[in-house]
Design a protein around this motif. Structure first.
Motif, PDB file in Angstrom:
ATOM      1  N   ASP A  82      -3.762   0.196  -3.002  1.00 26.25           N
ATOM      2  CA  ASP A  82      -3.148  -1.101  -2.821  1.00 26.25           C
ATOM      3  C   ASP A  82      -2.675  -1.498  -4.230  1.00 26.25           C
ATOM      4  O   ASP A  82      -3.378  -1.251  -5.203  1.00 26.25           O
ATOM      5  CB  ASP A  82      -4.199  -2.092  -2.302  1.00 26.25           C
ATOM      6  N   GLN A 123       0.841  -1.194   0.000  1.00 24.20           N
ATOM      7  CA  GLN A 123       0.000   0.000   0.000  1.00 24.20           C
ATOM      8  C   GLN A 123       0.878   1.246   0.000  1.00 24.20           C
ATOM      9  O   GLN A 123       1.968   1.253   0.569  1.00 24.20           O
ATOM     10  CB  GLN A 123      -0.878   0.014   1.242  1.00 24.20           C
ATOM     11  N   LEU A 144      -7.957   2.906  -2.346  1.00 21.71           N
ATOM     12  CA  LEU A 144      -8.438   2.864  -0.957  1.00 21.71           C
ATOM     13  C   LEU A 144      -8.963   4.256  -0.607  1.00 21.71           C
ATOM     14  O   LEU A 144      -8.205   5.131  -0.209  1.00 21.71           O
ATOM     15  CB  LEU A 144      -7.297   2.467  -0.017  1.00 21.71           C
ATOM     16  N   THR A 172       5.529   4.423   0.214  1.00 25.20           N
ATOM     17  CA  THR A 172       5.098   3.356   1.118  1.00 25.20           C
ATOM     18  C   THR A 172       5.751   3.612   2.474  1.00 25.20           C
ATOM     19  O   THR A 172       6.433   4.611   2.655  1.00 25.20           O
ATOM     20  CB  THR A 172       5.532   1.975   0.593  1.00 25.20           C
ATOM     21  N   LYS A 174      -4.615   6.952  -1.960  1.00 24.79           N
ATOM     22  CA  LYS A 174      -3.956   5.805  -1.347  1.00 24.79           C
ATOM     23  C   LYS A 174      -4.390   4.569  -2.118  1.00 24.79           C
ATOM     24  O   LYS A 174      -5.580   4.387  -2.372  1.00 24.79           O
ATOM     25  CB  LYS A 174      -4.361   5.676   0.124  1.00 24.79           C
TER      26      LYS A 174
END
Ligand SMILES: [Zn+2]
Length: 204
Positions: A47, A2, A66, A22, A45
């Protein structure tokens, strides 16, 4: 993995170079355009997965956005993207990235809906300066080296000076001391917050 998209750069057609922060690295990767791919925007954000490439940048794949509910609030998103720009400028040439940057971004992202974004960012900026050993919490003027009392001016990196020696701010010294020691903007009014925020925008 992420990470936060802290910078994007359009390349040929609709492809993109994407910089992701990250918890321990800044990843530069390549995103091939695809009409059905989720959108890539600075501040998001995500993944993701990386597919290593022998003689090119790793490819960004399997992106899952996200979301934060405040992303639809235009004013907050703009401030958020300004914040991302600071990290890109500060970290783009750094090899090993300390966890604090990602952690501070996380803290701000989680509180951004309910709290004043400029205050959050100023407080994060102070914590990061302290972590980097650059916070002058027993301020002497960087121009004349004398103690500061009464009023203080700050410049990039919240470097302190007498208002007469340098800078154009005239802030209450006690309030700034409180900010530096408690990492809280609670004593500052909105005008002062705006003034400090304009310093933050100059970079770390
Ligand atoms: Zn001075």
């Amino acid at each position: 993995m992420q990470g936060y998209i802290i910078h994007t750069q359009k390349v040929k057609d609709e492809d993109m170079i994407v910089y992701l922060l990250t918890s321990n690295s800044l990843i530069k990767c390549y995103r091939f355009y695809g009409a059905r791919h989720p959108s890539i925007m600075q501040g998001y954000k995500i993944d993701f997965e990386l597919v290593e490439s022998a003689n090119f940048l790793p490819h960004l794949r399997s992106v899952l956005h996200l979301g934060f509910s405040w992303l639809i609030l235009r004013e907050r998103l703009i401030i958020w993207q300004q914040f991302m720009r600071l990290f890109y400028a500060h970290l783009k040439d750094v090899e090993n990235i300390d966890e604090i940057y990602f952690q501070e971004i996380e803290i701000c992202a989680q509180r951004l809906l309910k709290q004043n974004p400029k205050r959050l960012i100023i407080e994060a900026y102070v914590r990061i300066l302290e972590h980097e050993g650059r916070l002058h919490d027993e301020p002497t003027c960087f121009v004349c080296d004398e103690k500061i009392e009464g009023f203080i001016s700050l410049t990039r990196g919240f470097l302190p000076s007498h208002p007469n020696c340098f800078g154009n701010l005239n802030l209450n010294f006690e309030k700034i001391q409180h900010l530096f020691k408690k990492k809280s903007t609670i004593l500052l009014d909105d005008r002062e917050v705006n003034e400090l925020y304009s310093i933050v925008l100059q970079g770390f």
